[in-house]
Design a protein around this motif. Structure first.
Motif, mmCIF file in Angstrom:
data_model
loop_
_atom_site.group_PDB
_atom_site.id
_atom_site.type_symbol
_atom_site.label_atom_id
_atom_site.label_comp_id
_atom_site.label_asym_id
_atom_site.label_seq_id
_atom_site.Cartn_x
_atom_site.Cartn_y
_atom_site.Cartn_z
ATOM 1 N N TYR A 75 -11.423 2.408 1.316
ATOM 2 C CA TYR A 75 -12.377 3.416 0.842
ATOM 3 C C TYR A 75 -12.333 4.664 1.718
ATOM 4 C CZ TYR A 75 -14.267 -0.399 -1.986
ATOM 5 O OH TYR A 75 -14.416 -1.430 -2.874
ATOM 6 N N THR A 76 -11.487 4.616 2.750
ATOM 7 C CA THR A 76 -11.271 5.827 3.529
ATOM 8 C C THR A 76 -9.778 6.136 3.474
ATOM 9 O OG1 THR A 76 -11.692 6.911 5.645
ATOM 10 C CG2 THR A 76 -11.005 4.618 5.745
ATOM 11 N N SER A 77 -9.345 7.158 4.208
ATOM 12 C CA SER A 77 -7.922 7.518 4.189
ATOM 13 C C SER A 77 -7.419 7.663 5.623
ATOM 14 C CB SER A 77 -7.733 8.823 3.422
ATOM 15 O OG SER A 77 -8.638 9.791 3.930
ATOM 16 N N PHE A 78 -6.125 7.487 5.783
ATOM 17 C CA PHE A 78 -5.547 7.527 7.131
ATOM 18 C C PHE A 78 -4.368 8.479 7.161
ATOM 19 C CE2 PHE A 78 -7.487 3.392 6.482
ATOM 20 C CZ PHE A 78 -8.314 3.289 7.587
ATOM 21 N N GLU A 79 -4.267 9.207 8.257
ATOM 22 C CA GLU A 79 -3.098 10.074 8.442
ATOM 23 C C GLU A 79 -2.317 9.622 9.654
ATOM 24 O OE1 GLU A 79 -4.603 14.148 6.480
ATOM 25 O OE2 GLU A 79 -3.834 14.332 8.546
ATOM 26 N N TYR A 80 -1.008 9.776 9.548
ATOM 27 C CA TYR A 80 -0.118 9.365 10.634
ATOM 28 C C TYR A 80 0.500 10.625 11.235
ATOM 29 C CZ TYR A 80 0.011 4.603 8.574
ATOM 30 O OH TYR A 80 -0.299 3.359 8.087
ATOM 31 N N ALA A 116 -14.948 6.477 11.118
ATOM 32 C CA ALA A 116 -14.687 7.706 10.348
ATOM 33 C C ALA A 116 -14.409 8.844 11.323
ATOM 34 C CB ALA A 116 -15.905 8.025 9.493
ATOM 35 N N GLY A 117 -13.315 9.540 11.097
ATOM 36 C CA GLY A 117 -12.976 10.679 11.955
ATOM 37 C C GLY A 117 -12.217 10.322 13.221
ATOM 38 N N GLU A 118 -12.155 9.043 13.546
ATOM 39 C CA GLU A 118 -11.520 8.643 14.817
ATOM 40 C C GLU A 118 -9.986 8.689 14.736
ATOM 41 O OE1 GLU A 118 -12.651 4.704 16.070
ATOM 42 O OE2 GLU A 118 -11.357 4.780 17.856
ATOM 43 N N SER A 119 -9.387 9.064 15.875
ATOM 44 C CA SER A 119 -7.926 9.060 16.016
ATOM 45 C C SER A 119 -7.547 8.094 17.121
ATOM 46 C CB SER A 119 -7.464 10.432 16.517
ATOM 47 O OG SER A 119 -7.023 11.222 15.488
ATOM 48 N N ARG A 120 -6.455 7.421 16.955
ATOM 49 C CA ARG A 120 -6.025 6.548 18.052
ATOM 50 C C ARG A 120 -4.515 6.431 18.065
ATOM 51 N NH1 ARG A 120 -8.323 0.989 18.147
ATOM 52 N NH2 ARG A 120 -10.201 2.077 17.519
ATOM 53 N N THR A 175 0.093 8.224 16.201
ATOM 54 C CA THR A 175 -1.343 8.499 16.185
ATOM 55 C C THR A 175 -1.852 8.368 14.753
ATOM 56 O OG1 THR A 175 -1.066 9.978 18.039
ATOM 57 C CG2 THR A 175 -3.100 10.206 16.775
ATOM 58 N N VAL A 176 -2.844 7.530 14.594
ATOM 59 C CA VAL A 176 -3.424 7.305 13.268
ATOM 60 C C VAL A 176 -4.854 7.848 13.286
ATOM 61 C CG1 VAL A 176 -3.975 5.598 11.494
ATOM 62 C CG2 VAL A 176 -2.023 5.232 12.991
ATOM 63 N N THR A 177 -5.168 8.610 12.255
ATOM 64 C CA THR A 177 -6.504 9.203 12.176
ATOM 65 C C THR A 177 -7.187 8.748 10.889
ATOM 66 O OG1 THR A 177 -5.663 11.137 13.316
ATOM 67 C CG2 THR A 177 -7.776 11.392 12.191
ATOM 68 N N ASN A 178 -8.411 8.329 11.044
ATOM 69 C CA ASN A 178 -9.226 8.019 9.867
ATOM 70 C C ASN A 178 -9.802 9.345 9.359
ATOM 71 O OD1 ASN A 178 -11.235 7.357 8.056
ATOM 72 N ND2 ASN A 178 -12.027 5.625 9.244
ATOM 73 N N THR A 179 -9.230 9.832 8.276
ATOM 74 C CA THR A 179 -9.599 11.167 7.801
ATOM 75 C C THR A 179 -10.693 11.127 6.736
ATOM 76 O OG1 THR A 179 -7.745 10.994 6.276
ATOM 77 C CG2 THR A 179 -7.367 12.241 8.298
ATOM 78 N N GLY A 180 -11.179 9.942 6.419
ATOM 79 C CA GLY A 180 -12.198 9.841 5.374
ATOM 80 C C GLY A 180 -13.594 9.727 5.970
ATOM 81 N N GLY A 181 -14.526 9.394 5.103
ATOM 82 C CA GLY A 181 -15.925 9.379 5.527
ATOM 83 C C GLY A 181 -16.471 8.009 5.889
ATOM 84 N N ARG A 182 -15.609 6.991 5.960
ATOM 85 C CA ARG A 182 -16.104 5.638 6.255
ATOM 86 C C ARG A 182 -15.268 4.999 7.356
ATOM 87 N NH1 ARG A 182 -18.552 2.376 2.053
ATOM 88 N NH2 ARG A 182 -19.219 3.768 0.386
ATOM 89 N N ASP A 183 -15.876 4.102 8.088
ATOM 90 C CA ASP A 183 -15.101 3.311 9.040
ATOM 91 C C ASP A 183 -14.147 2.429 8.237
ATOM 92 O OD1 ASP A 183 -16.975 4.460 10.645
ATOM 93 O OD2 ASP A 183 -17.968 2.580 11.223
ATOM 94 N N GLY A 184 -13.001 2.126 8.804
ATOM 95 C CA GLY A 184 -12.064 1.278 8.052
ATOM 96 C C GLY A 184 -10.924 0.811 8.947
#
Ligand code: BGC
Length: 773
Positions: A571-576, A634-638, A593-602
């Motif tokens: 339900y969220t999206s991820f960018e690499y 949501a919004g986190e990068s790692r 580096t993976v970033t959760n670019t959506g509005g929900r934790d996932g």
């Protein structure tokens, strides 16, 4: 049933002496008796030396301890135990940490029931989507099977309970499973079918390995010294016990000689007597029986050492029934795969107007049939759980069965379902494979959902296109038509006793789906790799697709698939971004580096595939080599790190019969599925020396590639420029001629007129090159 382990002084004393010493005190008959069962589930004690019996029981996703005298077929009632999600679901979680925790819980329940060895995990490769037992296996990929299988064994054995890694090996179908010979070439055998077993054995040392029923390349695995001794023990260093699958022994004496230690279940003393007679008549060396008996004693010792005082079974406080149910629910939630979600139909708002259709919502199918059938401590249905979540927001959830328990429909059921669907904003349509079609012991005939369910789906979609399909199935089903009809599909596999709650949580977004396909969903059965020779004939099944199993096949043939290996939505999206890779002696390490670019934790499953363009051996376009599941707010990068072990880059070289890493520049693809590659990097990897000596049969091309002989031959040939009319000169001057001659064995070319070197010189050159290489 035989009395098993008791933490008596007698049992504890077996730990005081090495197993070999105990065996030395046994009579021939006692030694033979230790190598077969007392009944269906227990070994035989030797009270004289304080050796207790131990219990082995199924497995793998729960403890199936039978209450009454065993019937093996699962008809006798077994004690209640937590039914965790079967392997088909756990495999889709791509989460080793989760499997380890499930393993720990299984260990606790085994301890509570006095079970010394739990018969699992099953890690056979899903070769064909038709295999009736695919619900009990993890993946079509050996890295996924090996990594997840290891995690489960690690968790289980951390509790002092042994695993039984099964079914060793090449038990990839149920048709004629007791006799069929899986005929497999060396490379696919090593690289696909044995690779996962090797990983689990080398990293976890399961207490036992269960040999399979079938033959492998003509030999029963229960009597195959190559498989049980050369490969499993000598190559992989297995130091545990090999137990037969239940009834897999064909010839006991041959089996023991080949490395089979324990026959299960009991053979009423018949085969023990055969062993004794074989030793007496000299056809079986007594030391071979001693070894099997020693391993049986060592298994008992492990069980005694691992045994914890039982505080009673589940409901009497032996383990936390509620906590295990909660873990089963969490595991199910992590295993559900959201296949399609057009227009963000999901997740549902709690107060949404929904109708639930399909008997499977009310009467869940949550595990497969056969030896793994668990008697659950409780059972949640999706319908009840949906009503709990929706009810909290004041919403009522109408239900219509649509079809019966057997999957069959009727005009009346359809009419009722269509009426309910028409009145709702969103329809939750539960479809699935009827229980009778998926079981140990036989394969499926096709990949189809029942015709009545498909007809129902059409009627429902016509009444309300906003239809979400929720599936219950142990093996994949054909979705190519359905996927065009509905906006959303939730792959709910068989999810264990708490699956109903997990499904509801995914539908309403309490849990953000994070499962990924551990097997490809093909467009048609006819596209699948083993289609033409599954399940074989006249006692043989030829693995004609070779290395090209699962996505390796679909990618190599450039076939369209319904849903690719590794696929699963969130339900969220991820960018690499920022992929990098470095090589070291122990393999290559990928960072991204993976970033959760959506509005929900996932959670995202980062997958690392490799390929080697220009490889000298056949390879799939891409092969999974590692993965990592990462939870991101949501919004986190790692930055995510995936280490690919050097041994996982190796292929099996049939010239030297060993693993070899081919040197070269590897392409490393990092993606969200096998068909959704997000970043590509490359890395130079040093190869292993093949150590293959040059001979007169070596080709000019091979000689030129040789580090010592190559430059010398190059120089000798370079003497002529073509203008002198010599053959060698002409060869070097004309590239196409040279290419043609590259395949010529040097011994033959050396005799040609006009060659700069004669046979004798070539022989000398080869000797020098072989000595220096
Ligand atoms: C199955 C095994 C199982 C054993 C004991 C066999 O039929 O193949 O997986 O562990 O029975 O029930």
């Amino acid at each position: 049933m035989t009395d098993t382990l008791n933490p008596t002084d007698a049992a504890a004393s077996v730990l005081d002496r090495p197993a070999a010493e105990i065996v030395a005190d046994l009579t021939l008959e006692e030694k033979a008796s230790l190598t077969s069962g007392a009944d269906f589930w227990t070994t035989k004690p030797v009270e004289r030396v304080g050796l207790p019996a131990i219990m082995l029981t199924d497995g793998p996703h729960g403890v199936r301890k039978q209450r009454e005298d065993s019937d093996h077929l699962g008809l006798a009632d077994s004690v209640p135990a937590t039914c965790f999600p079967p392997a088909v679901a756990l495999g889709s979680s791509f989460d080793p940490g989760l499997l380890e925790r499930v393993g720990i819980a299984l260990g606790e329940e085994s301890q509570a029931e006095g079970v010394a060895v739990l018969l699992g995990p099953g890690i056979n490769i899903k070769r064909s989507p038709l295999c009736g037992r695919n619900f009990e296996y993890l993946s079509e990929d050996p890295i996924v099977s090996g990594v997840l299988g290891s995690a489960l064994v690690r968790g289980l054995q951390s509790q002092g309970v042994g695993a039984s890694l099964k079914h060793f090996a090449a038990n990839n179908q149920e048709s004629d499973r007791m006799r069929v010979s899986a005929d497999i070439d060396p490379r696919p055998l090593r690289e696909i079918y044995l690779r996962g077993f090797q990983r689990v054995v080398e990293s976890e040392q399961p207490w036992t390995v269960m040999c399979s029923y079938n033959r492998l390349n003509g030999v029963y695995t229960s009597e195959d010294p190559w498989l049980l001794n050369s490969v499993l023990r000598d190559e992989w260093g297995f130091d545990g016990l090999v137990v037969s699958d239940w009834g897999a022994v064909n010839d006991r004496v041959t089996g023991v000689a080949a490395g089979l230690d324990l026959e299960m279940p009991a053979s009423q003393g018949r085969t023990d007597a055969e062993l004794v007679a074989a030793v007496r008549n000299g056809s079986l060396d007594e030391s071979v029986l001693d070894t099997a008996a020693r391993r049986a004693v060592e298994l008992v010792q492990k069980a005694v050492a691992g045994q914890r005082p039982s505080t009673g079974s589940g409901n009497e406080g032996g383990y936390d029934v509620d906590a295990h149910h909660a873990l089963a629910r969490e595991a199910a939630g992590a295993s559900i795969v959201l296949l399609k979600n057009e227009g963000a139909v999901l997740p549902l708002a709690r107060d949404a107007s929904v109708a639930v259709i399909g008997e499977l919502a009310r009467t869940p199918r949550y595990q497969g049939a056969g030896s793994s059938l668990i008697n659950p401590t409780r059972l949640d249905s999706a319908l009840d759980e949906i009503r709990v979540l929706a009810g909290a927001a004041g919403a009522e959830v109408p239900f219509a069965a649509g079809y019966g328990d057997d999957g069959e429909g009727s005009d009346e059921l359809t009419a009722e379902a269509v009426a309910a669907a028409s009145d709702a904003d969103t329809v939750l349509l539960f479809l699935g494979v009827p229980a009778a079609q998926e079981s140990e012991g036989f394969d499926r005939d096709d990949l189809e959902l029942p015709a009545a369910q498909l007809a129902l789906a059409e009627a429902i979609v016509a009444a309300n296109p906003r239809t979400v399909v929720v599936l219950s199935n142990g093996g994949v089903v054909r979705l190519s038509t359905l996927a065009e009809q509905v906006p959303a599909i939730v792959e709910g596999w068989l999810l264990g006793q708490a699956g109903g709650g997990a499904v509801a949580e995914v539908l309403y977004g309490v849990v953000n789906p994070s499962g990924r396909l551990a097997e490809t969903i093909p467009v048609r059965l006819a596209d699948s790799p083993a289609y033409l020779d599954f399940p074989g004939e006249h006692g043989h099944v030829r693995y004609g697709e070779g290395l090209f199993v699962g996505y390796r096949w679909y990618d190599a043939r450039e076939l369209e698939v319904s849903f690719p290996f590794g696929h699963g939505l969130s339900y969220t999206s991820f960018e690499y971004a920022d992929a990098s890779v470095v090589a070291a002696a122990d393999g290559v390490t990928v960072r991204i580096t993976v970033t959760n670019t959506g509005g929900r934790d996932g959670a995202e499953v980062v997958q690392v595939y490799t390929s080697l363009p220009g490889s000298t051996v056949t390879r799939a376009p891409r092969e999974l080599k590692g993965f990592a599941k990462v939870v991101l707010a949501a919004g986190e990068s790692r930055e995510v790190e995936v280490h690919v072990r050097r041994e996982d880059l190796a292929y099996w070289d049939t010239r030297v019969d060993r693993w070899l890493v081919e040197g070269g520049t590897y392409i490393v693809e990092i993606g969200a599925s096998s068909r959704d590659i997000r970043q590509t990097v490359s890395v130079a990897v040093d190869g292993d020396a093949a150590g293959i000596p040059l001979t007169m049969e070596s080709s000019i091309g091979e000689i030129l590639a040789h580090p010592v002989a190559g430059p010398i031959v190059q120089q000798a040939f370079a003497g002529g420029d073509g203008a002198d009319g010599s053959t060698a000169g002409a060869l070097m001057a004309d590239p196409s001629m040279f290419k043609m001659m590259a395949s010529f064995p040097i011994g033959r070319l050396a005799s040609f007129p006009g060659m700069p070197v004669g046979r004798e010189q070539v022989e000398q050159l080869l000797a020098v090159a072989n000595a220096q290489a």
